[in-house]
Design a protein around this motif. Sequence first.
Motif, PDB file in Angstrom:
ATOM      1  N   GLY A 107       0.806  -1.209   0.000  1.00  0.00           N
ATOM      2  CA  GLY A 107       0.000   0.000   0.000  1.00  0.00           C
ATOM      3  C   GLY A 107       0.840   1.261   0.000  1.00  0.00           C
ATOM      4  O   GLY A 107       2.073   1.214  -0.067  1.00  0.00           O
ATOM      5  N   PRO A 108       0.191   2.392   0.115  1.00  0.00           N
ATOM      6  CA  PRO A 108       0.880   3.675   0.029  1.00  0.00           C
ATOM      7  C   PRO A 108       1.538   4.088   1.339  1.00  0.00           C
ATOM      8  O   PRO A 108       1.235   3.555   2.406  1.00  0.00           O
ATOM      9  N   ILE A 109       2.449   5.046   1.215  1.00  0.00           N
ATOM     10  CA  ILE A 109       2.960   5.769   2.379  1.00  0.00           C
ATOM     11  C   ILE A 109       2.739   7.250   2.086  1.00  0.00           C
ATOM     12  O   ILE A 109       2.635   7.651   0.928  1.00  0.00           O
ATOM     13  N   VAL A 110       2.621   8.044   3.130  1.00  0.00           N
ATOM     14  CA  VAL A 110       2.428   9.482   2.963  1.00  0.00           C
ATOM     15  C   VAL A 110       3.636  10.193   3.541  1.00  0.00           C
ATOM     16  O   VAL A 110       4.052   9.914   4.669  1.00  0.00           O
ATOM     17  N   ALA A 111       4.209  11.097   2.748  1.00  0.00           N
ATOM     18  CA  ALA A 111       5.355  11.885   3.181  1.00  0.00           C
ATOM     19  C   ALA A 111       5.165  13.313   2.669  1.00  0.00           C
ATOM     20  O   ALA A 111       4.928  13.515   1.472  1.00  0.00           O
ATOM     21  N   ASN A 112       5.223  14.268   3.572  1.00  0.00           N
ATOM     22  CA  ASN A 112       5.090  15.679   3.199  1.00  0.00           C
ATOM     23  C   ASN A 112       3.859  15.954   2.335  1.00  0.00           C
ATOM     24  O   ASN A 112       3.929  16.677   1.342  1.00  0.00           O
ATOM     25  N   GLY A 113       2.744  15.337   2.686  1.00  0.00           N
ATOM     26  CA  GLY A 113       1.496  15.562   1.957  1.00  0.00           C
ATOM     27  C   GLY A 113       1.417  14.867   0.614  1.00  0.00           C
ATOM     28  O   GLY A 113       0.502  15.131  -0.166  1.00  0.00           O
ATOM     29  N   LYS A 114       2.350  13.965   0.346  1.00  0.00           N
ATOM     30  CA  LYS A 114       2.356  13.224  -0.910  1.00  0.00           C
ATOM     31  C   LYS A 114       2.100  11.746  -0.644  1.00  0.00           C
ATOM     32  O   LYS A 114       2.718  11.163   0.237  1.00  0.00           O
ATOM     33  N   VAL A 115       1.222  11.150  -1.429  1.00  0.00           N
ATOM     34  CA  VAL A 115       0.945   9.717  -1.358  1.00  0.00           C
ATOM     35  C   VAL A 115       1.905   9.032  -2.323  1.00  0.00           C
ATOM     36  O   VAL A 115       1.814   9.218  -3.539  1.00  0.00           O
ATOM     37  N   ILE A 116       2.829   8.252  -1.784  1.00  0.00           N
ATOM     38  CA  ILE A 116       3.823   7.553  -2.589  1.00  0.00           C
ATOM     39  C   ILE A 116       3.402   6.091  -2.700  1.00  0.00           C
ATOM     40  O   ILE A 116       3.112   5.447  -1.686  1.00  0.00           O
ATOM     41  N   SER A 117       3.352   5.592  -3.925  1.00  0.00           N
ATOM     42  CA  SER A 117       2.979   4.190  -4.113  1.00  0.00           C
ATOM     43  C   SER A 117       3.695   3.627  -5.330  1.00  0.00           C
ATOM     44  O   SER A 117       4.017   4.341  -6.272  1.00  0.00           O
ATOM     45  N   GLY A 118       3.937   2.329  -5.283  1.00  0.00           N
ATOM     46  CA  GLY A 118       4.628   1.654  -6.373  1.00  0.00           C
ATOM     47  C   GLY A 118       3.856   0.447  -6.844  1.00  0.00           C
ATOM     48  O   GLY A 118       2.940  -0.021  -6.173  1.00  0.00           O
ATOM     49  N   ARG A 119       4.234  -0.043  -8.009  1.00  0.00           N
ATOM     50  CA  ARG A 119       3.595  -1.204  -8.596  1.00  0.00           C
ATOM     51  C   ARG A 119       4.624  -2.283  -8.860  1.00  0.00           C
ATOM     52  O   ARG A 119       5.773  -1.987  -9.199  1.00  0.00           O
ATOM     53  N   SER A 120       4.201  -3.538  -8.772  1.00  0.00           N
ATOM     54  CA  SER A 120       5.081  -4.656  -9.111  1.00  0.00           C
ATOM     55  C   SER A 120       5.193  -4.759 -10.619  1.00  0.00           C
ATOM     56  O   SER A 120       4.196  -4.646 -11.326  1.00  0.00           O
ATOM     57  N   CYS A 121       6.384  -4.979 -11.091  1.00  0.00           N
ATOM     58  CA  CYS A 121       6.620  -5.065 -12.529  1.00  0.00           C
ATOM     59  C   CYS A 121       6.219  -6.444 -13.036  1.00  0.00           C
ATOM     60  O   CYS A 121       6.459  -7.451 -12.383  1.00  0.00           O
ATOM     61  N   ALA A 122       5.633  -6.459 -14.199  1.00  0.00           N
ATOM     62  CA  ALA A 122       5.304  -7.720 -14.863  1.00  0.00           C
ATOM     63  C   ALA A 122       5.559  -7.536 -16.350  1.00  0.00           C
ATOM     64  O   ALA A 122       5.284  -6.467 -16.906  1.00  0.00           O
ATOM     65  N   ARG A 123       6.095  -8.550 -16.981  1.00  0.00           N
ATOM     66  CA  ARG A 123       6.409  -8.459 -18.405  1.00  0.00           C
ATOM     67  C   ARG A 123       5.192  -8.020 -19.214  1.00  0.00           C
ATOM     68  O   ARG A 123       5.296  -7.195 -20.112  1.00  0.00           O
ATOM     69  N   ARG A 124       4.037  -8.547 -18.886  1.00  0.00           N
ATOM     70  CA  ARG A 124       2.811  -8.232 -19.627  1.00  0.00           C
ATOM     71  C   ARG A 124       2.477  -6.742 -19.560  1.00  0.00           C
ATOM     72  O   ARG A 124       1.941  -6.176 -20.492  1.00  0.00           O
TER      73      ARG A 124
END
Length: 167
Positions: A107-124
């Motif tokens: 899930g996300p983290i919040v830092a300095n009023g910004k929601v930071i989130s990442g996605r898992s990479c998949a070849r497709r």
Amino acid sequence: TDGFQSGTPLAYDGVMYMPNPDDVIQALDAVTGDLIWEHRREVPDDIGDYLLRALSTNNRNIAIYANLIIDTSVDDHVFALSATTGRMVWETEVLDYTVNPAIQGAGPIVANGKVISGRSCARRGGPDACVVTAHDATTGAELWRRRLIPAPGEPGNESWGDVPFEE
């Protein structure tokens, strides 16, 4: 809710917020365990055609900012709910899951009023699905996006050997 339960509850001001599989979030009275509200975000029926259904429904954590509970979704959105009512405050698409499918592994983290989130990479999903993004925590507006796989000519591209960028 069906799916893998590996969510970490978030407790604040006497309320325990629980992330559940398939974009279900519950607010519980931290003392009695009584349900205060439950939000069930609609997940597209065809999500399993694009993502590994069992893994993509996982919801490990949520974040809190001001009076908002913030989460990432099965179908590649980031969204915020009112912490008191569970109603949707804002929702922003990060990726079109039918074009660049990606799993939101954490899930996300919040830092300095910004929601930071990442996605898992998949070849497709291709290299454009492998991103970390920042969104404004109060509005959901995207502030920046960083692809994690360098394109030809970008620093680090040589570390991928002869693997074509699209793969």
